[in-house]
Design a protein around this motif. Structure first.
Motif, PDB file in Angstrom:
ATOM      1  N   SER A 267       3.075   8.238   7.146  1.00 22.08           N
ATOM      2  CA  SER A 267       4.518   8.439   7.172  1.00 22.08           C
ATOM      3  C   SER A 267       4.798   9.742   6.429  1.00 22.08           C
ATOM      4  N   GLY A 268       4.735  10.870   7.163  1.00 19.60           N
ATOM      5  CA  GLY A 268       4.871  12.166   6.516  1.00 19.60           C
ATOM      6  C   GLY A 268       3.673  12.430   5.625  1.00 19.60           C
ATOM      7  N   ALA A 269       3.942  12.730   4.351  1.00 25.15           N
ATOM      8  CA  ALA A 269       2.855  12.930   3.391  1.00 25.15           C
ATOM      9  C   ALA A 269       2.440  11.632   2.722  1.00 25.15           C
ATOM     10  N   ASP A 270       3.160  10.531   2.960  1.00 27.59           N
ATOM     11  CA  ASP A 270       2.839   9.237   2.372  1.00 27.59           C
ATOM     12  C   ASP A 270       1.950   8.431   3.313  1.00 27.59           C
ATOM     13  N   LEU A 271       1.173   7.536   2.717  1.00 24.78           N
ATOM     14  CA  LEU A 271       0.320   6.624   3.471  1.00 24.78           C
ATOM     15  C   LEU A 271       0.667   5.195   3.088  1.00 24.78           C
ATOM     16  N   ARG A 272       0.478   4.282   4.034  1.00 25.58           N
ATOM     17  CA  ARG A 272       0.743   2.866   3.794  1.00 25.58           C
ATOM     18  C   ARG A 272      -0.489   2.056   4.150  1.00 25.58           C
ATOM     19  N   SER A 273      -0.728   1.007   3.355  1.00 29.03           N
ATOM     20  CA  SER A 273      -1.886   0.155   3.591  1.00 29.03           C
ATOM     21  C   SER A 273      -1.598  -1.230   3.030  1.00 29.03           C
ATOM     22  N   ASP A 274      -2.453  -2.202   3.386  1.00 27.00           N
ATOM     23  CA  ASP A 274      -2.337  -3.568   2.879  1.00 27.00           C
ATOM     24  C   ASP A 274      -3.356  -3.799   1.776  1.00 27.00           C
ATOM     25  N   LEU A 275      -2.951  -4.535   0.756  1.00 26.71           N
ATOM     26  CA  LEU A 275      -3.837  -4.907  -0.339  1.00 26.71           C
ATOM     27  C   LEU A 275      -3.968  -6.428  -0.358  1.00 26.71           C
ATOM     28  N   HIS A 276      -5.152  -6.940  -0.027  1.00 25.39           N
ATOM     29  CA  HIS A 276      -5.396  -8.378   0.012  1.00 25.39           C
ATOM     30  C   HIS A 276      -5.913  -8.842  -1.350  1.00 25.39           C
ATOM     31  N   PRO A 293      -7.577   8.429   0.673  1.00 22.56           N
ATOM     32  CA  PRO A 293      -8.172   9.539   1.420  1.00 22.56           C
ATOM     33  C   PRO A 293      -9.165  10.311   0.560  1.00 22.56           C
ATOM     34  N   GLY A 294     -10.400  10.359   1.005  1.00 26.02           N
ATOM     35  CA  GLY A 294     -11.419  11.103   0.281  1.00 26.02           C
ATOM     36  C   GLY A 294     -12.160  10.311  -0.771  1.00 26.02           C
ATOM     37  N   GLY A 295     -11.921   9.001  -0.895  1.00 25.82           N
ATOM     38  CA  GLY A 295     -12.641   8.233  -1.904  1.00 25.82           C
ATOM     39  C   GLY A 295     -11.973   6.911  -2.218  1.00 25.82           C
ATOM     40  N   GLN A 296     -12.009   6.524  -3.499  1.00 23.40           N
ATOM     41  CA  GLN A 296     -11.419   5.276  -3.962  1.00 23.40           C
ATOM     42  C   GLN A 296     -10.608   5.519  -5.222  1.00 23.40           C
ATOM     43  N   ALA A 297      -9.701   4.599  -5.513  1.00 22.31           N
ATOM     44  CA  ALA A 297      -8.900   4.641  -6.740  1.00 22.31           C
ATOM     45  C   ALA A 297      -8.737   3.220  -7.245  1.00 22.31           C
ATOM     46  N   ARG A 298      -8.560   3.072  -8.553  1.00 19.75           N
ATOM     47  CA  ARG A 298      -8.365   1.750  -9.151  1.00 19.75           C
ATOM     48  C   ARG A 298      -6.870   1.508  -9.342  1.00 19.75           C
ATOM     49  N   VAL A 299      -6.436   0.314  -8.941  1.00 19.36           N
ATOM     50  CA  VAL A 299      -5.015  -0.043  -8.957  1.00 19.36           C
ATOM     51  C   VAL A 299      -4.844  -1.303  -9.792  1.00 19.36           C
ATOM     52  N   ARG A 300      -3.834  -1.305 -10.640  1.00 23.42           N
ATOM     53  CA  ARG A 300      -3.510  -2.462 -11.470  1.00 23.42           C
ATOM     54  C   ARG A 300      -2.462  -3.308 -10.785  1.00 23.42           C
ATOM     55  N   VAL A 301      -2.801  -4.585 -10.517  1.00 19.29           N
ATOM     56  CA  VAL A 301      -1.852  -5.545  -9.957  1.00 19.29           C
ATOM     57  C   VAL A 301      -1.288  -6.356 -11.118  1.00 19.29           C
ATOM     58  N   PRO A 302       0.002  -6.260 -11.419  1.00 16.45           N
ATOM     59  CA  PRO A 302       0.550  -6.960 -12.584  1.00 16.45           C
ATOM     60  C   PRO A 302       0.581  -8.468 -12.368  1.00 16.45           C
ATOM     61  N   PRO A 303       0.540  -9.256 -13.450  1.00 17.30           N
ATOM     62  CA  PRO A 303       0.626 -10.714 -13.309  1.00 17.30           C
ATOM     63  C   PRO A 303       1.938 -11.138 -12.645  1.00 17.30           C
ATOM     64  N   LEU A 311       3.184  -1.862  -4.060  1.00 21.38           N
ATOM     65  CA  LEU A 311       2.699  -1.119  -5.214  1.00 21.38           C
ATOM     66  C   LEU A 311       2.522   0.340  -4.796  1.00 21.38           C
ATOM     67  N   ARG A 312       3.145   1.251  -5.503  1.00 19.42           N
ATOM     68  CA  ARG A 312       3.078   2.672  -5.162  1.00 19.42           C
ATOM     69  C   ARG A 312       2.074   3.379  -6.071  1.00 19.42           C
ATOM     70  N   VAL A 313       1.104   4.048  -5.441  1.00 20.37           N
ATOM     71  CA  VAL A 313       0.101   4.826  -6.167  1.00 20.37           C
ATOM     72  C   VAL A 313       0.429   6.295  -5.946  1.00 20.37           C
ATOM     73  N   ALA A 314       1.010   6.938  -6.927  1.00 25.29           N
ATOM     74  CA  ALA A 314       1.466   8.318  -6.786  1.00 25.29           C
ATOM     75  C   ALA A 314       0.279   9.275  -6.687  1.00 25.29           C
ATOM     76  N   GLY A 315       0.445  10.321  -5.869  1.00 28.28           N
ATOM     77  CA  GLY A 315      -0.560  11.373  -5.777  1.00 28.28           C
ATOM     78  C   GLY A 315      -1.792  11.029  -4.978  1.00 28.28           C
ATOM     79  N   GLN A 316      -1.785   9.902  -4.258  1.00 33.29           N
ATOM     80  CA  GLN A 316      -2.962   9.509  -3.478  1.00 33.29           C
ATOM     81  C   GLN A 316      -2.672   9.523  -1.980  1.00 33.29           C
ATOM     82  N   GLY A 317      -1.632  10.259  -1.564  1.00 31.95           N
ATOM     83  CA  GLY A 317      -1.332  10.407  -0.149  1.00 31.95           C
ATOM     84  C   GLY A 317      -1.915  11.709   0.395  1.00 31.95           C
TER      85      GLY A 317
END
Length: 462
Positions: A267-276, A293-303, A311-317
């Motif tokens: 979606s433009g410069a943004d990307l969307r995906s599902d997190l199971h 894109p280009g690898g992996q990143a670690r994401v914190r899912v809050p309780p 969940l938005r991960v800035a700078g990873q689009g």
């Protein structure tokens, strides 16, 4: 083309400048270097450079081609191709006619009836990795081109076309007629050369004098990082051949389409995906690795994350085209509920459901030792109180019948009181029976029944 310098440098704007910034820069510099009013010695040359730079950078398709290939992306373009679409009224208001006349004087009027070939439009499918990093992309274009046997002349081996004697090479014939005192001049297509201006005495056997042959060529084009969906890149001179042998071909325009990726939606410069994630991770929170894109990143899912949360991960689009930085990766949380449970898992889920069911035991403080003690005392005393109340009521009713007639009013009151006590006692006994039938926690003497199973008691064999 006139300009050898960078177009952005000519207008004095950065490479990520928007349309408004480019327009304002050109308007200011064009007034300064107008050849009719400027005192600068090189005003006319500077004005040509400015006009050419603005004609390219103000057009999205030309700008994309220039960003991708530099000057090579505009090869073969005429002055009319570059500045013909400029809106002088929008730029200069009441002074538009003066600037329009100046452009025609410097560059020449638009060529009417050009013999240039038609343009072709193709879709260019690129991957997300190409959009991320940019790079070169090979494009196969199948189109008519100059016949390799006659080199596009249409003549057979050892011969060459000659100028049409009927029209002198113009392709047209003029016939003048007089009607009274009025002279009428009629221009028609030359029937001898059919408007080509040339006559082929010995046609090429490979192309039948057309000068063209269908061929496939591979062209390498540069893809700038972050190129938008639907952007157009121009390949000058790779369109259809001209209608007359030897005339210039048209251009090829490539419309960018992003190839579907199983991991992301663009979606433009943004990307969307599902997190199971699983139920425990949603409740307790978790840090997990996700593809970017280009690898992996670690994401914190809050309780306490709910299904459907984003969940938005800035700078990873993807890179922002013509700007700075990258877009974001938006992750939609999908809750994975297990279909099969081990005995241990089933026991834990049963305990969790019992705690969250909101039963009478829990509502009266069943989760706390003091609450459980109060509940036990209530269950013990309620039947005793009910029995005494029922017995007292029965005695009162019986005693009311033994009173003498003189105590008629007293016997009536005693009878009413007896009935009240009897009903109250019966109600207490019924409440005690209902409470005693409520299920307790598994493993503490209560009956456990699974869906579709018979009731089984702890310690008793089925």
């Amino acid at each position: 083309m006139t300009v050898a310098r960078d177009y952005y440098e000519v207008l004095g704007v950065p490479r990520d400048a928007d349309t408004k910034t480019i327009k304002n820069a050109f308007r200011q510099l064009a007034r300064r270097y107008h050849p009719d009013t400027s005192t600068e010695p090189d005003a006319e040359q500077r004005f040509k450079e400015l006009a050419e730079a603005y004609g390219v950078l103000s057009d999205p398709a030309k700008r994309a081609s220039y960003d991708a290939q530099g000057s090579a992306g505009l090869a073969g373009a005429t002055a009319e191709n570059l500045w013909g679409g400029i809106d002088f009224a929008d730029l200069f208001g009441s002074g538009a006619p003066a600037f329009g006349n100046l452009f025609e004087r410097l560059f020449g009027p638009a060529a009417a009836g050009s013999q240039r070939g038609e343009d072709v439009r193709l879709d260019l499918v690129v991957s997300l990795d190409e959009v991320l990093t940019g790079g070169n992309h090979a494009v196969a274009i199948r189109r008519p081109g100059p016949c390799p046997r006659c080199a596009g002349s249409g003549s057979g081996p050892g011969t060459a076309p000659r100028r049409c004697p009927g029209c002198g090479g113009t392709g047209q014939q003029a016939v003048a007629s007089r009607y009274g005192g009025l002279m009428v001049r009629q221009v028609t297509t030359c029937p001898q050369c059919r408007g080509r201006g040339r006559v082929i005495d010995q046609p090429c056997p490979a192309c039948a004098a057309s000068g063209t042959a269908v061929r496939e060529e591979t062209v390498t084009i540069g893809i700038p990082p972050g190129i938008p969906e639907g952007a157009t890149l121009r390949l000058a001179g790779h369109g259809m051949p001209g209608p007359v042998p030897g005339s210039p071909p048209g251009d090829a325009y490539l419309s960018i389409r992003t190839r579907a990726d199983p991991r992301f939606t663009r979606s433009g410069a943004d990307l969307r995906s599902d997190l199971h994630i699983g139920v425990p991770d949603a409740a307790l929170g978790v840090t997990t690795a996700v593809p970017v894109p280009g690898g992996q990143a670690r994401v914190r899912v809050p309780p306490g994350t709910r299904p459907g949360s984003v969940l938005r991960v800035a700078g990873q689009g993807l890179p922002r085209y013509g700007g700075h930085g990258r877009g974001s990766l938006d992750l939609t949380v999908i809750l994975d509920v297990p279909r099969k449970l081990s005995p241990r898992q089933r026991q834990l889920y049963d305990q969790l459901r019992a705690e969250d069911a909101g039963t009478i035991t829990a509502g009266m403080g069943g989760r706390h030792p003091a609450g459980r003690g109060l509940m036990t005392l209530t269950l013990a005393l309620l039947p005793v109180i009910g029995v005494f109340s029922l017995a007292g009521g029965i005695v009162a009713i019986a005693g009311s019948h033994l009173l003498v007639t003189s105590a008629h009013y007293a016997s009536g009151g005693l009878r009413v009181w007896g009935w009240v006590m009897a009903i109250l006692g019966a109600t207490q006994l019924l409440a005690a029976a209902v409470l005693l039938r409520q299920p307790r926690e598994p493993g503490k003497g209560s009956a456990v029944r699974e869906p579709g199973e018979r009731t089984r008691w702890p310690g008793r064999k089925s």
